[in-house]
Enzyme design. Structure first.
Site, short mmCIF file in Angstrom:
data_model
loop_
_atom_site.label_atom_id
_atom_site.label_comp_id
_atom_site.label_asym_id
_atom_site.label_seq_id
_atom_site.Cartn_x
_atom_site.Cartn_y
_atom_site.Cartn_z
N GLU A 125 -18.52 8.56 1.45
CA GLU A 125 -17.44 7.72 2.00
C GLU A 125 -16.36 8.61 2.61
O GLU A 125 -16.41 9.84 2.51
CB GLU A 125 -16.85 6.84 0.90
N ARG B 163 -9.74 -4.78 -9.94
CA ARG B 163 -10.11 -3.37 -9.82
C ARG B 163 -9.08 -2.46 -10.50
O ARG B 163 -9.41 -1.44 -11.09
CB ARG B 163 -10.31 -3.00 -8.35
N TYR C 146 -4.07 3.58 -9.15
CA TYR C 146 -3.29 2.83 -8.16
C TYR C 146 -4.19 1.83 -7.44
O TYR C 146 -5.41 1.85 -7.58
CB TYR C 146 -2.61 3.78 -7.17
N LYS D 199 -9.81 4.39 -9.13
CA LYS D 199 -8.83 4.70 -8.07
C LYS D 199 -7.72 5.49 -8.75
O LYS D 199 -6.70 4.94 -9.17
CB LYS D 199 -8.29 3.41 -7.44
#
Ligand code: PMP
Length: 289
Positions: free
Chosen positions: A181, A49, A30, A148
């Site tokens: 992160e 991306r 996604y 992702k």
């Protein structure tokens, strides 16, 4: 309206099969994008991306970059939204039980857009608390954080831990104990020498699009930067800490665990956020047509 496969359908008709491998196995990818004044910010970077994530899981996106762009604008327009957050989701598609991706022939393609709701102003004025959680960021060779992916359980588990601490965001370490992160954000801090630091890509993080804009802004402001390996103490001892992502932009942090951040006057986070907003305005101006 939701864009499902090749058309816009009302939300209550936007249904997918229980045999979808995105649902069964988290097999898919996604992207989240932000729309300002009807313009998709950094569209090319997000689409790039998206294609990279797809390639990394061996998924062939059934549309070109151009078609995706058109579909996103179509969705946003149909919902009459000029300030919005858009999510593009592509799963492996529907197929019989079994992990083999070749069981699915057509990927499921979805675009959802939501009107953007501002975060409370106090989050930006005062900052938000974050905590460093025990859940480690995915080990790259197991599941590369640059993908992702719909397989978000790593981040969900971290979020559950952070909720227990009433924190806004959970910061994860990598398997070696270096700060990686947040569950949906990258992290930056300004050390006592005024250097803007952020975990390097080698730590095993998503290369956030906002993150790279911030590094560019730092260059323009002649702020020294360091991408590297940092420990939790580096955050505890920081002058300033902030989070970045596409929807929250630049969000200051008040405390990391029980440690209050910001012992010195001066607010580089605020300045960087102002510059970020300027970049957005410039981009929107350039892409309005
Ligand atoms: N890290 C993770 C794990 C994320 O989910 C996100 C949100 N996409 C980010 C960082 C920030 O990325 P971006 O700036 O591209 O939104």
């Amino acid at each position: 309206m939701i864009y499902l496969n090749n058309k816009l359908v009302p939300e209550n008709k936007a249904l997918i099969s229980v045999f979808d491998h995105g649902f069964l196995y988290g097999d898919g990818i996604y992207e989240t994008l932000r729309i300002y004044k009807g313009v998709i910010f950094k569209l090319e970077e997000h689409v790039h991306r998206l294609f990279r994530s797809a390639e990394m899981i061996g998924l062939k996106i059934p549309k070109s970059a151009k078609e995706i762009t058109k579909a996103v604008y179509k969705t946003v327009k149909s919902n009459r939204q000029s300030e919005a957050v858009v999510r593009i989701t592509i799963s492996r598609g529907t197929g019989p039980l079994g992990l083999d991706p070749s069981l699915c022939t057509i990927p499921t393609f979805v675009i959802m857009s939501h009107a953007f709701r501002n975060y409370p102003a106090k989050y930006y004025d005062k900052g938000v608390p974050v905590s460093i959680v025990n859940t480690r960021r995915n080990y790259g060779p197991a599941l590369d954080p640059r993908i992702k992916s719909l397989n978000f359980l790593n981040n969900v588990l971290a979020k559950i831990e952070a909720k227990g601490n009433a924190s806004h965001e959970a910061l994860m370490m990598n398997y070696q104990g270096y700060v990686a992160e947040g569950t949906v954000s990258n992290v930056f801090f300004i050390n006592r020498n005024g250097v803007l630091c952020t975990p390097g890509l080698k730590v095993g993080i998503l290369d956030g699009i906002t993150r790279s804009i911030i590094l560019n802004i730092a260059g323009e402001l002649k702020i020294k930067t360091k991408e590297g390996c940092f420990r939790r103490n580096d955050l505890y001892n920081a002058e300033e800490v902030f989070l970045t992502n596409t929807s929250m932009e630049v969000m200051p942090v008040t405390c990391v665990d029980d440690v209050r951040i910001g012992r010195k006057a001066g607010n580089l986070t605020g300045l960087i956020h102002i510059k970020y907003k300027e970049k957005v305005a410039e981009y929107i101006g350039d892409h309005k047509s």
